[in-house]
Enzyme design. Structure first.
Site, short mmCIF file in Angstrom:
data_model
loop_
_atom_site.label_atom_id
_atom_site.label_comp_id
_atom_site.label_asym_id
_atom_site.label_seq_id
_atom_site.Cartn_x
_atom_site.Cartn_y
_atom_site.Cartn_z
N GLU A 43 40.68 -90.30 34.28
CA GLU A 43 39.54 -90.26 33.83
C GLU A 43 38.42 -91.08 34.61
O GLU A 43 38.86 -92.01 35.41
CB GLU A 43 39.42 -91.17 32.30
CG GLU A 43 39.69 -90.21 31.11
CD GLU A 43 39.49 -91.10 29.80
OE1 GLU A 43 38.68 -91.79 29.61
OE2 GLU A 43 40.62 -90.72 29.18
N GLU A 65 45.32 -95.73 27.65
CA GLU A 65 44.65 -97.25 27.70
C GLU A 65 45.08 -97.93 26.44
O GLU A 65 44.47 -98.33 25.87
CB GLU A 65 42.98 -96.73 27.45
CG GLU A 65 42.56 -96.15 28.57
CD GLU A 65 40.96 -96.02 28.47
OE1 GLU A 65 40.44 -96.48 27.29
OE2 GLU A 65 40.30 -95.59 29.10
C1 GCO Z 1 33.67 -93.34 24.35
C2 GCO Z 1 34.63 -93.71 25.42
C3 GCO Z 1 35.79 -92.43 25.36
C4 GCO Z 1 36.80 -93.12 26.43
C5 GCO Z 1 38.23 -92.33 26.23
C6 GCO Z 1 39.20 -93.21 26.85
O1 GCO Z 1 32.55 -93.53 24.47
O2 GCO Z 1 34.32 -93.24 23.07
O3 GCO Z 1 34.01 -93.83 26.62
O4 GCO Z 1 35.20 -91.37 25.54
O5 GCO Z 1 36.35 -92.71 27.81
O6 GCO Z 1 38.42 -91.73 25.10
O7 GCO Z 1 40.27 -92.61 27.13
#
Ligand code: GCO
Length: 469
Positions: free
Chosen positions: A374, A163
């Site tokens: 994801e 990301e």
């Molecule tokens: C959160 C996010 C993460 C991400 C993940 C991205 O709430 O911190 O949703 O958990 O989804 O790290 O790659």
């Protein structure tokens, strides 16, 4: 229909969100070790010092994954655990830790799928300019090479970055991730370009080693749709997709940047400082990508922005993915819609938009192999008489797996699904309250693990290869 035999059903995590052991066995400081301790930056001051202590409990955790029947585990490596100061000496204890994880997975027949960079940058590099400084690009390529050589005999699936849009946007435009810079558009684009260069070089390097595995990158997949049929809003959605999708997917899959954005950047003085050589590296590496990983949570619903850009709210609360923000350039705004469903954290639940987005992706980039790296539901899970009955999560994952099945039927080349997350973990900005896992972690009882309802459900999905979905 069952999922094809070569389709991997897995789940994912990230080093900073699960490991803890932040100063154990020679690990160097990461930017998150430092940033999370600045007052006000994270929810109730939570940090990853202990996280869910996966560093010490990985055997138990991987044992549970095996019990669930997980076919593949996507996890990230902590760069400062392996190279404490970013580009100097290798820490043998760091290598040993990941060898243990990998071997434990293999012992249970779980395919390890590694992310090299899931946001925890060595603090020394951050202090030296982080992703703005091209020294970080060189250091990343060296770190990646170290990992291929240490683990590549057993690991055949590699993701370079997770990301990029999130750590660059939140790091240089919203100030909500390290290095905490707000509104520096020039730096934002520079950081993205440096990441694409680092990715391209790491792909080349991997292919040169001839380890015969596969390598790609994971991007946020958040296609923008206009709220309605008005020409203004459709134009706003086009603009959002150029900046949010094409800017990220084109350099990786087509080997060049989108003209539409380049023109804007030139006009505004935001063009990154790039060399012909770097642009060539990006171009040549593109066809060598084996796949692209998609992190899909929600689409964007957009309208033309009519408010002044100055009104942009960069608070932590406004930086956690809920619609209602104007774009950095003030052109469009994301909106919530009456007729859509949302999670407790205000994220839209839209499996149909996922399928629609996949069709668009295919029309732009052809048959590139895809993994859903994801997807999942962030929730405050209901507990009834001591049982974690996360029915909304089951429903969420089921609907998205159904969308994937339909995509496969249409000939979209998806080869795996990784639920986020395998276990409850630390949310970067939302603490431990926002849960994603199949495995519950009891923060009131010594981080004890417990199986949720979704654990048993996903086990059955894997056993039956999704036949009933
Ligand atoms: C959160 C996010 C993460 C991400 C993940 C991205 O709430 O911190 O949703 O958990 O989804 O790290 O790659």
């Amino acid at each position: 229909m069952r999922f094809p035999k070569d389709f991997l059903l897995g789940a994912a995590s990230a080093s900073y969100q699960v490991e803890g052991g932040w100063n154990k066995d020679g690990k160097g400081l990461s930017n998150w070790d430092v940033f999370s301790k600045i007052p006000g930056k994270t929810f109730e001051g939570t940090n990853g010092d202990v996280a869910v202590d996966h560093y010490h409990r990985y055997k138990e955790d991987i044992g549970l994954m095996a019990e669930m029947g997980l076919e593949s585990y996507r996890f990230s490596l902590s760069w400062p655990r392996i190279i404490p100061d970013g580009d100097g000496e290798i820490n043998p204890k760091g290598i040993e830790f990941y060898n243990n994880i990998i071997n434990e997975c293999l012992k249970h027949g779980i395919v390890p799928f590694i992310t090299l960079y899931h946001w925890d940058l060595p603090q020394t590099l951050e202090e030296d300019g982080g992703w703005i400084n091209k020294r970080t690009v060189d250091a990343f390529v060296k770190y990646a090479n170290t990992c291929y050589r240490a683990f590549g005999d057993r690991v055949k699936h590699w993701i370079t970055f997770n990301e990029a849009v999130v750590f660059c946007d939140l790091g240089y435009l919203k100030g909500a991730h390290p290095p905490g810079i707000e509104g520096d558009v020039k730096k934002y684009f520079q950081a993205t370009h440096n990441v694409f260069t680092a990715h391209a070089r790491a792909v080349e390097d991997y292919k040169n080693l001839r380890q015969f595995g596969e390598i790609g990158i994971t991007h946020v997949f958040s296609p923008a749709f206009s709220r309605d049929d008005s020409e203004d809003n459709k134009l706003a959605a086009y603009h959002a997709n150029q900046y949010g999708m094409s800017w990220y997917y084109d350099p990786v899959l087509k080997g060049s940047y989108p003209e539409y954005v380049i023109k804007d950047l030139d006009k505004n003085g935001w063009t990154p400082d790039w060399t012909e050589e770097e642009l060539k590296i990006i171009e040549l590496a593109a066809p060598k990508n084996d796949f692209i990983g998609l992190n899909y949570y929600q689409p964007m619903r957009v309208v033309k922005n009519n408010e002044a850009v100055e009104k942009r709210d960069n608070s932590r609360e406004k930086s956690t993915g809920e619609p209602g923000n104007s774009s950095f350039d003030g052109v469009f705004r994301t909106v919530k819609m009456e007729d859509k469903k949302y999670t407790k954290w205000g994220w839209e639940i839209a499996p149909d938009a996922f399928l629609e987005g996949l069709r668009i992706l295919k029309s732009h980039y052809g048959d590139i192999k895809l993994y859903v790296t994801e997807n999942g539901l962030g929730d405050a899970d209901p507990i009834i008489e001591g049982e974690i009955v996360d029915v909304p999560r089951i429903k969420y994952i089921e609907e998205h797996l159904r969308a994937i099945k339909n995509a496969i039927k249409e000939g979209i080349n998806i080869k795996g699904y990784y639920a986020w997350s395998v276990i409850d973990l630390l949310s970067w900005l939302n603490g431990f309250k926002k849960q994603y896992g199949f495995i519950y972690v009891d923060h009131k009882d010594n981080l004890k693990r417990k199986k949720k309802l979704s654990f048993y459900w996903y086990k059955k999905v894997i056993e039956t290869r999704g036949e009933e979905i």
